[in-house]
Design a protein around this motif. Structure first.
Motif, PDB file in Angstrom:
ATOM      1  N   ALA A 256       0.836  -1.205   0.000  1.00 45.03           N
ATOM      2  CA  ALA A 256       0.000   0.000   0.000  1.00 45.03           C
ATOM      3  C   ALA A 256       0.871   1.254   0.000  1.00 45.03           C
ATOM      4  CB  ALA A 256      -0.927  -0.008   1.210  1.00 45.03           C
ATOM      5  N   ALA A 257       1.960   1.238   0.763  1.00 45.73           N
ATOM      6  CA  ALA A 257       2.869   2.386   0.798  1.00 45.73           C
ATOM      7  C   ALA A 257       3.541   2.573  -0.560  1.00 45.73           C
ATOM      8  CB  ALA A 257       3.917   2.194   1.890  1.00 45.73           C
ATOM      9  N   ALA A 258       3.979   1.484  -1.165  1.00 44.42           N
ATOM     10  CA  ALA A 258       4.602   1.562  -2.486  1.00 44.42           C
ATOM     11  C   ALA A 258       3.604   2.083  -3.519  1.00 44.42           C
ATOM     12  CB  ALA A 258       5.147   0.197  -2.902  1.00 44.42           C
ATOM     13  N   ASP A 259       2.356   1.625  -3.438  1.00 42.65           N
ATOM     14  CA  ASP A 259       1.319   2.095  -4.355  1.00 42.65           C
ATOM     15  C   ASP A 259       1.066   3.586  -4.168  1.00 42.65           C
ATOM     16  OD1 ASP A 259       1.052  -0.427  -5.390  1.00 42.65           O
ATOM     17  OD2 ASP A 259      -0.784  -0.910  -4.272  1.00 42.65           O
ATOM     18  N   THR A 260       1.091   4.040  -2.933  1.00 41.64           N
ATOM     19  CA  THR A 260       0.873   5.460  -2.654  1.00 41.64           C
ATOM     20  C   THR A 260       1.996   6.301  -3.261  1.00 41.64           C
ATOM     21  OG1 THR A 260      -0.287   4.931  -0.608  1.00 41.64           O
ATOM     22  CG2 THR A 260       0.574   7.168  -0.817  1.00 41.64           C
ATOM     23  N   VAL A 261       3.224   5.846  -3.123  1.00 40.64           N
ATOM     24  CA  VAL A 261       4.365   6.559  -3.712  1.00 40.64           C
ATOM     25  C   VAL A 261       4.231   6.592  -5.226  1.00 40.64           C
ATOM     26  CG1 VAL A 261       6.865   6.461  -4.081  1.00 40.64           C
ATOM     27  CG2 VAL A 261       5.930   6.118  -1.795  1.00 40.64           C
ATOM     28  N   GLN A 262       3.874   5.454  -5.817  1.00 42.82           N
ATOM     29  CA  GLN A 262       3.707   5.390  -7.268  1.00 42.82           C
ATOM     30  C   GLN A 262       2.569   6.304  -7.722  1.00 42.82           C
ATOM     31  OE1 GLN A 262       5.847   3.692  -9.367  1.00 42.82           O
ATOM     32  NE2 GLN A 262       4.796   4.911 -10.893  1.00 42.82           N
ATOM     33  N   ASP A 263       1.471   6.335  -6.976  1.00 42.14           N
ATOM     34  CA  ASP A 263       0.357   7.235  -7.293  1.00 42.14           C
ATOM     35  C   ASP A 263       0.810   8.684  -7.289  1.00 42.14           C
ATOM     36  OD1 ASP A 263      -1.398   5.146  -7.532  1.00 42.14           O
ATOM     37  OD2 ASP A 263      -2.496   5.560  -5.667  1.00 42.14           O
ATOM     38  N   GLU A 264       1.608   9.051  -6.299  1.00 40.48           N
ATOM     39  CA  GLU A 264       2.092  10.427  -6.199  1.00 40.48           C
ATOM     40  C   GLU A 264       2.994  10.780  -7.378  1.00 40.48           C
ATOM     41  OE1 GLU A 264       2.638  14.263  -5.056  1.00 40.48           O
ATOM     42  OE2 GLU A 264       1.160  12.828  -4.286  1.00 40.48           O
ATOM     43  N   LEU A 265       3.882   9.882  -7.740  1.00 43.84           N
ATOM     44  CA  LEU A 265       4.758  10.122  -8.890  1.00 43.84           C
ATOM     45  C   LEU A 265       3.950  10.260 -10.176  1.00 43.84           C
ATOM     46  CD1 LEU A 265       7.706   7.673  -8.117  1.00 43.84           C
ATOM     47  CD2 LEU A 265       7.753  10.167  -8.020  1.00 43.84           C
ATOM     48  N   ASN A 266       2.975   9.388 -10.356  1.00 44.84           N
ATOM     49  CA  ASN A 266       2.130   9.472 -11.543  1.00 44.84           C
ATOM     50  C   ASN A 266       1.320  10.770 -11.562  1.00 44.84           C
ATOM     51  OD1 ASN A 266       3.003   7.033 -12.594  1.00 44.84           O
ATOM     52  ND2 ASN A 266       1.378   5.857 -11.630  1.00 44.84           N
ATOM     53  N   SER A 267       0.837  11.178 -10.404  1.00 42.74           N
ATOM     54  CA  SER A 267       0.078  12.430 -10.319  1.00 42.74           C
ATOM     55  C   SER A 267       0.948  13.625 -10.689  1.00 42.74           C
ATOM     56  CB  SER A 267      -0.479  12.628  -8.909  1.00 42.74           C
ATOM     57  OG  SER A 267      -1.420  11.642  -8.605  1.00 42.74           O
TER      58      SER A 267
END
Length: 138
Positions: A46-57
């Motif tokens: 979940a933490a990795a997904d959150t980081v990836q979401d932020e980078l994509n955003s």
């Protein structure tokens, strides 16, 4: 090649870049939607997904800003104002337009704007121009 011919070539470049950014944004936004729909059970995932979401955003934000600048440049070309500095009204040098086809200010006016922002204590914009001749050696 004359200035007008070069400007027409730059317009074609802007149109190709606009189309590429539109496709990329559609893909980036689809990816973000897919990622939000996926459920992860593990806190590390979940933490990795959150980081990836932020980078994509952030990537989507930068692409969207560039797309807006390109669309504005195309509109200026269509109205006959493309290639002129918005501040001083002088033609923007072709070398600058080749490097940044959606530039709306000449280098001198852009530097002046950045200096004013610095004096005000504002953060420099994301596309700041640096003049390496003014950098003090460390």
């Amino acid at each position: 090649m004359s200035r007008q011919e070069t400007l027409k070539t730059l317009r074609k470049t802007l149109l190709r870049r606009r189309d590429a950014l539109r496709k990329a944004l559609v893909g980036d936004l689809s990816l973000l939607r897919e990622l939000h729909q996926q459920k992860t059970g593990d806190p590390l995932d979940a933490a990795a997904d959150t980081v990836q979401d932020e980078l994509n955003s952030q990537l989507v934000e930068v692409e969207a800003r560039e797309l807006a600048a390109i669309e504005e440049a195309i509109a200026k070309f269509d109205s006959g104002n493309f290639g002129d500095c918005e501040e001083c009204g002088k033609p923007i040098p072709l070398n600058r337009l080749k490097a940044l086809p959606y530039a709306n200010e000449c280098i001198e006016c852009k530097r002046r704007e950045e200096m004013d922002l610095e004096l005000e204590g504002s953060a420099p914009p994301w596309n700041r121009i640096f003049d390496m001749t003014e950098v003090d050696p460390v």
